[in-house]
Design a protein around this motif. Structure first.
Motif, mmCIF file in Angstrom:
data_model
loop_
_atom_site.group_PDB
_atom_site.id
_atom_site.type_symbol
_atom_site.label_atom_id
_atom_site.label_comp_id
_atom_site.label_asym_id
_atom_site.label_seq_id
_atom_site.Cartn_x
_atom_site.Cartn_y
_atom_site.Cartn_z
ATOM 1 N N PHE A 49 -23.834 66.895 119.355
ATOM 2 C CA PHE A 49 -22.496 67.466 119.271
ATOM 3 C C PHE A 49 -22.572 68.987 119.346
ATOM 4 C CE2 PHE A 49 -18.879 68.943 116.612
ATOM 5 C CZ PHE A 49 -17.857 68.517 117.428
ATOM 6 N N SER A 50 -23.492 69.584 118.612
ATOM 7 C CA SER A 50 -23.661 71.041 118.621
ATOM 8 C C SER A 50 -24.019 71.543 120.011
ATOM 9 C CB SER A 50 -24.747 71.455 117.630
ATOM 10 O OG SER A 50 -24.395 71.104 116.324
ATOM 11 N N GLU A 51 -24.941 70.847 120.668
ATOM 12 C CA GLU A 51 -25.324 71.228 122.035
ATOM 13 C C GLU A 51 -24.128 71.197 122.968
ATOM 14 O OE1 GLU A 51 -28.406 68.574 123.295
ATOM 15 O OE2 GLU A 51 -29.799 69.288 121.744
ATOM 16 N N GLU A 54 -21.693 74.088 122.280
ATOM 17 C CA GLU A 54 -22.298 75.372 122.668
ATOM 18 C C GLU A 54 -22.323 75.505 124.184
ATOM 19 O OE1 GLU A 54 -26.042 75.790 120.662
ATOM 20 O OE2 GLU A 54 -25.070 75.724 118.689
ATOM 21 N N GLU A 55 -22.613 74.418 124.890
ATOM 22 C CA GLU A 55 -22.616 74.444 126.351
ATOM 23 C C GLU A 55 -21.216 74.636 126.908
ATOM 24 O OE1 GLU A 55 -24.570 70.908 127.694
ATOM 25 O OE2 GLU A 55 -26.478 71.482 126.793
ATOM 26 N N SER A 56 -20.218 74.124 126.213
ATOM 27 C CA SER A 56 -18.834 74.216 126.690
ATOM 28 C C SER A 56 -18.316 75.648 126.657
ATOM 29 C CB SER A 56 -17.911 73.354 125.837
ATOM 30 O OG SER A 56 -18.231 72.016 125.985
ATOM 31 N N GLY A 58 -20.263 78.442 124.901
ATOM 32 C CA GLY A 58 -21.274 79.449 124.596
ATOM 33 C C GLY A 58 -21.060 80.067 123.230
ATOM 34 N N GLU A 59 -21.461 81.299 123.098
ATOM 35 C CA GLU A 59 -21.391 81.988 121.804
ATOM 36 C C GLU A 59 -19.974 82.261 121.341
ATOM 37 O OE1 GLU A 59 -23.805 85.471 121.943
ATOM 38 O OE2 GLU A 59 -25.605 84.367 122.535
ATOM 39 N N ASP A 60 -18.998 82.232 122.252
ATOM 40 C CA ASP A 60 -17.614 82.529 121.882
ATOM 41 C C ASP A 60 -16.887 81.334 121.289
ATOM 42 O OD1 ASP A 60 -17.904 85.135 122.785
ATOM 43 O OD2 ASP A 60 -17.248 84.615 124.813
ATOM 44 N N PHE A 61 -17.546 80.186 121.213
ATOM 45 C CA PHE A 61 -16.879 78.997 120.690
ATOM 46 C C PHE A 61 -16.488 79.188 119.247
ATOM 47 C CE2 PHE A 61 -16.863 74.756 118.748
ATOM 48 C CZ PHE A 61 -15.883 74.182 119.526
#
Length: 61
Positions: A49-51, A54-56, A58-61
């Protein structure tokens, strides 16, 4: 009496779900083709879920 209000990281009001997730993880482990514990199922789910989030975004999530 309300003791607390939980917000998820989207800002949605949610119920505390630790017990529900534990039960789902236990059922999944019991039915798995490969022997595993509910803790391993839970850890795997959280990591995937975290991956994904984060992929969706990036850091701005």
């Amino acid at each position: 009496m309300t003791k607390a209000i939980f917000l998820d990281f989207f800002g949605t009001i949610v119920f505390e779900d630790n017990e529900m997730i534990k039960e789902i993880s236990k059922k999944t482990a019991d039915r798995a083709n490969n022997p595993c514990t509910w803790q391993e199922v839970n850890e795997y789910w959280w990591n995937r879920f975290s991956e994904m989030f984060e992929e969706s975004y990036g850091e701005d999530f």
